[in-house]
Design a protein around this motif. Structure first.
Motif, short mmCIF file in Angstrom:
data_model
loop_
_atom_site.label_atom_id
_atom_site.label_comp_id
_atom_site.label_asym_id
_atom_site.label_seq_id
_atom_site.Cartn_x
_atom_site.Cartn_y
_atom_site.Cartn_z
N SER A 107 14.70 51.37 24.86
CA SER A 107 14.30 52.20 24.99
C SER A 107 12.96 53.08 24.64
O SER A 107 12.73 54.19 25.11
CB SER A 107 15.26 53.64 23.94
N TRP A 108 11.70 52.53 23.67
CA TRP A 108 10.28 52.68 23.89
C TRP A 108 9.45 51.44 23.85
O TRP A 108 10.06 50.48 23.31
CB TRP A 108 10.58 54.32 22.49
N ARG A 161 14.49 52.91 38.47
CA ARG A 161 13.96 52.33 37.26
C ARG A 161 15.50 51.52 37.09
O ARG A 161 16.03 50.34 36.25
CB ARG A 161 14.00 52.77 35.88
N VAL A 166 16.25 60.12 33.96
CA VAL A 166 16.15 58.47 33.71
C VAL A 166 16.27 58.37 35.92
O VAL A 166 17.28 58.54 36.18
CB VAL A 166 16.91 57.23 33.77
N TYR A 215 9.56 48.30 27.77
CA TYR A 215 9.56 49.90 27.88
C TYR A 215 9.05 49.70 29.42
O TYR A 215 9.22 50.38 30.00
CB TYR A 215 9.37 50.37 27.27
N TYR A 216 8.21 48.58 29.78
CA TYR A 216 7.23 49.24 31.21
C TYR A 216 7.62 47.73 32.29
O TYR A 216 7.20 48.25 33.36
CB TYR A 216 6.08 48.94 30.56
N SER A 261 15.03 52.18 18.51
CA SER A 261 13.87 52.03 18.40
C SER A 261 13.54 53.79 16.98
O SER A 261 14.45 53.49 16.01
CB SER A 261 14.01 53.85 19.13
N VAL A 279 17.85 53.71 28.23
CA VAL A 279 16.17 53.47 28.85
C VAL A 279 15.54 54.12 28.55
O VAL A 279 14.07 53.82 28.60
CB VAL A 279 16.53 53.66 30.60
N ASP A 280 15.86 54.84 28.29
CA ASP A 280 14.09 55.85 27.46
C ASP A 280 14.56 57.25 26.52
O ASP A 280 15.20 57.39 25.99
CB ASP A 280 14.12 57.23 28.79
N THR A 281 14.08 56.52 25.42
CA THR A 281 14.22 57.23 23.63
C THR A 281 14.39 59.11 24.21
O THR A 281 14.71 59.69 23.58
CB THR A 281 13.16 57.37 22.70
#
Length: 882
Positions: free
Chosen positions: A673-674, A380, A376, A684-685, A201, A369-371
């Motif tokens: 992560s994004w 997911r 979470v 990411y989606y 990212s 999984v996410d910046t």
């Protein structure tokens, strides 16, 4: 304050999650204003979420825009220079004050001071580990105030940087675009490296309380650090379970305790025991064992079932009151890393064995999984792991760029049979192992993480770091004052921790690594990172560290066919980037074309080094040169995804064809992560790129492949990963796009269990490939049904005159949520694509080729029966009639 209590009132957990107040201050101003005081007014503070981040809360409140859209994340940069405070009040009932009280923080991001009722309770210095503080001396009945100060991390890192590494490295990598980024501040602060930018990212330095906070009450004693070790005997007909544990006693006097143990499998009771313990000291260590006959073992995906057992530990005091409970889920399995002489080349193998059976590792590198570092959802994790299992993965590598994941992730991998190669969270930095305080923090981190995760059967290896040895040995950072900073951590401290706390798994110092004093990317030993399509590489020289080589950017030097030259024993990284779908790109930006000199693309390439887009475009355009020139954004998306899919397919097939001289293929990377342009196969989606479907086939238990051995020579190979032999029929055809066959061979074979088999050697010049419209087609049939297939063209795809095909499609309903789509074609159909417009569901296959007059059945599973509309299914191919 919410409480979740078992039957005994002596054992309680109060959640402190939810809405907190938060506010920023100039560094030092918070203490000047005595913000930590119990009665400091919070009326003008903002409402934020815990667990969560400042960034996520400001976005949710509408104070800042979506950080993932265009370059909006740049508007968040001011956050990292400020001091942030979180505060909340909670009520404590008088009934708990006579017990031991602990405040548990599962994750604070990152440097904090914690105040309880105006008194400093403690500090946190590591985002990646939990912290616990005794709090009984500061909590009183009624209202209490908990306040947390979060300090700017770059400022703190610069104070610790006595060697001037941050400025030196910024100069070295020529960060003219933004010299204030201070990427190498990551060397001094135990924060997830990917937050500083890199291959996952862009820079996004989160701050906040990112994991749960709890107030826990205990009375008399509690259970700590249970460890479950399995020893298999009598050809797996017996399993010995060795349970080790610690008991921490709070009372000063000698205490008699009772520990009740129970093991279950599903609804079946397997074993039980009750131990009487005399606790004279504050800490008591104990050990006991159980023997299980005819155990149900845990196996990796594709090798057997993922049986899991449950251990319940209940601790009672002398009055038979329940004072603590621990639950552990575990699997019965043994793992080892086989490193023995490889007779094929004289090197040393690098092969995992589970329960005595060799395993070819198939999978990818997992990224956070996410910046944003906000919670979470469990769903997911479940979906990502399920998609990996569906794609025939049996291993993830948790890369040292990321984080130690939530418990839900490890539980999902246990249940799916996906093994984990687990890096400790160190990557691409120069860690100050000459600073005693830092070294001890690394030891504490290692001990904390190993104790937390060691009972998960999915974890099969601990690895010290990502690419640190490789970086130094390949002289990527050239400065006479530098050595392998961090060597004590990865070659002394962490192996000591693993040997002491978890000797059941192998430890590996770094990835990539081979042996002490050897070139880390040496292909005779260890694991390797391999990116021949990048135009860059490393080669050994007489100097033990080797040297970096840069090849001219050309089609020949970036062709995915260079993967055929790979001879390493295990590939823990390789891959190629691809663009996400147009639909998802449009969620991320509004100025997507043209590519060059475009701020969107400059920012949304998942490499934060200088000029990433320039390099990406050169390489991608060359790879696209194999498949055709892009005439617009739509073409560019498709061609980049085809390039990625072809690269991973080709590489995986070649690596698997060398089983077990090569024993693993873990590509970079699985997820995002994004929203970004990256090497992921799931964006990411959570949408699948073309490569996901091609990887699924390349990782299938039965693989049929054309393997290039030398110029104009191809071997037809079958690989069997199943634990039993397979009787099959292999057919080989040379045909054209209209279905006229000019060569046909068929051979019945027995493919031994867990092995490879060469079916045929082909010298292409002798089979007279003729026109570009001809190709080789191979099929593997088991019990008369197609089990695997493959094809090989005789020219670059851009030069192949695919005829216009006419596709047919027929949909039948099997059940309200399951449907069958049958697709046919008159002539060769290249890359048949199925689109489900406004329908949420999954396809059993997509982006496949069809031979002339062939029909293919695709299963469609939809989330809800009401959402399915047959008219929403669109079928096309690269060469189909409009």
């Amino acid at each position: 304050m919410n409480a979740a209590s078992p039957a005994s009132s002596s054992l309680q957990t109060f959640s402190l999650n939810g809405k907190w107040k938060f506010k920023s201050f100039v560094p030092g101003q918070g203490m000047e204003k005595k913000v930590c005081a119990k009665d400091f007014p919070l009326n003008n503070w903002l409402d934020g979420n815990v667990p969560g981040s400042v960034q996520g809360s400001l976005c949710a409140l509408g104070k800042l825009p979506d950080p993932f859209f265009n370059q909006n994340a740049m508007q968040y940069r001011f956050i990292e220079d400020l001091e942030w405070w979180y505060a909340r009040d909670f009520d404590a009932p008088e009934s708990i004050l006579k017990r031991e009280l602990f405040l548990n923080f599962d994750g604070v991001d990152t440097l904090s001071s914690i105040y309880l009722n105006g008194v400093e309770l403690g500090k946190t210095r590591n985002m990646l580990t939990p912290y616990e503080f005794k709090a009984g001396h500061l909590i009183h009945a009624g209202r209490n105030r908990l306040a947390i100060r979060l300090d700017p991390i770059v400022k703190a890192a610069r104070k610790k940087d006595t060697r001037g590494v941050i400025d030196l490295m910024n100069k070295y990598i020529k960060r003219k675009d933004d010299p204030a980024l201070n990427w190498f501040a990551a060397s001094y602060i135990r924060k997830a490296n990917f937050a500083f930018g890199g291959d996952m990212s862009q820079r996004f330095l989160t701050v906040g309380i990112w994991r749960p906070v709890r107030l826990i009450t205990r009375q008399t004693a509690r259970i700590l650090h249970p460890q479950i070790v399995t020893r298999l005997e009598n050809n797996h007909q017996k399993a010995n379970i060795i349970l080790s544990f610690e008991i921490e006693k709070f009372a000063r006097e000698n205490t008699v305790l009772k520990l009740r143990l129970k093991i279950t499998h599903g609804n079946n009771d397997i074993a039980s025991s009750t131990l009487s313990l005399s606790a004279k000291k504050n800490k008591l260590t104990g050990k006991t064992s159980f023997a299980i006959q005819a155990p149900r073992l845990w196996w990796p995906n594709g090798m057997g079932e993922q049986n899991l057992y449950d251990l319940t530990m209940e601790l009672f005091d002398a009055n038979n009151r329940l004072i603590d409970v621990r639950n552990e889920r575990f699997g019965l399995r043994e793992v080892r890393l086989i490193q023995e002489k490889d007779p094929s080349d004289g090197g040393t193998t690098f092969t995992f064995a589970v329960n005595g059976a060799k395993v070819f590792a198939k999978g990818a590198n997992w990224t956070p999984v996410d910046t944003l570092m906000d919670p979470v959802p469990k769903e997911r994790y479940a979906k990502l792991v399920a998609m990996a299992k569906e794609a025939n993965f049996n291993m993830f590598r948790i890369n040292g760029f990321g984080i130690y994941e939530d418990d839900e992730f490890y539980a999902a991998c246990d249940e799916a049979g996906i093994m984990i190669w687990h890096d400790f969270m160190f990557s691409d930095c120069m860690y100050p192992d000459d600073q005693k305080e830092f070294l001890e923090e690394c030891r504490r981190e290692g001990e904390t993480i190993v104790r937390r995760l060691r009972n998960h059967p999915s974890i099969v290896l601990w690895c010290g770091n990502n690419e640190i040895d490789e970086i130094y040995y390949c002289s990527a950072f050239k400065h006479k004052a530098w050595k392998i900073w961090g060597e004590k951590i990865f070659h002394k401290v962490l192996p000591q921790v693993c040997k002491k706390l978890d000797s059941t798994r192998p430890y590996w110092p770094s990835s990539a690594w081979s042996a002490p004093g050897k070139f880390p990317l040496w292909d005779k030993m260890g694991d390797s990172h391999f990116y021949p399509t990048s135009g860059a590489g490393f080669q050994p020289t007489r100097h033990p560290y080797g040297r970096r080589i840069i090849r001219p950017i050309s089609l020949e030097n970036t062709s995915y066919r260079l993967y055929a030259k790979g001879r390493a024993k295990f590939y823990s990284e390789f891959g190629l980037a691809a663009v996400p779908s147009l639909e998802n790109l449009e969620k991320t930006g509004d100025n997507l074309w043209p590519l060059k000199n475009n701020p969107f693309w400059e920012y949304h390439v998942a490499v934060s080094w200088p000029r990433p887009v320039e390099k990406f475009l050169k390489i991608t355009n060359l790879l696209n040169g194999e498949f055709g020139k892009s005439r617009g954004l739509g073409d560019f998306i498709v061609l980049s995804q085809i390039s990625q899919a072809a690269t991973l397919k080709f590489a995986i097939e070649h690596f698997r064809s060398r089983k077990y001289s090569c024993s693993g293929a873990l590509f970079w990377q699985y997820n995002d992560s994004w929203p970004t342009l990256s090497c992921s196969v799931v964006d990411y989606y959570l949408d699948k790129k073309i490569a996901w479907y091609w990887v699924k086939k390349a990782f299938a238990p039965l693989l049929l492949a054309f393997i290039e051995t030398e110029k104009n020579h191809v071997d037809v190979m079958v690989v069997n990963d199943l634990p039993s032999s397979v009787a099959a029929s292999v057919s080989l055809l040379k045909t054209n796009f209209q279905g006229i066959t000019t060569m046909k061979e068929q051979k019945d074979v027995i493919i031994p269990a867990n092995s490879k088999l060469k079916i045929r050697e082909l010298e292409l010049s002798r089979i007279k490939p003729g026109r570009k419209s001809e190709f080789l087609w191979a099929k593997l049939l088991v019990n008369g049904k197609l089990a695997a297939e493959n094809r090989r063209f005789f020219a670059l795809e851009r030069d192949i005159p695919f005829p216009t095909c006419r596709l047919t499609a027929k949909i039948e309903s099997i059940s309200p949520k399951k449907h069958r789509l049958t697709v046919g074609t008159d002539v060769y159909a290249r890359m048949v694509r199925i689109d489900m417009v406004k329908t949420k569901g999954t396809l059993s296959d997509n982006y496949f080729d069809l031979a002339p007059a062939e029909k293919r059945e695709i299963l469609i599973d939809v989330e809800t029966s009401a959402s399915f509309n047959p008219n929403s299914i669109a079928v096309s191919s690269l060469n189909s009639h409009p």
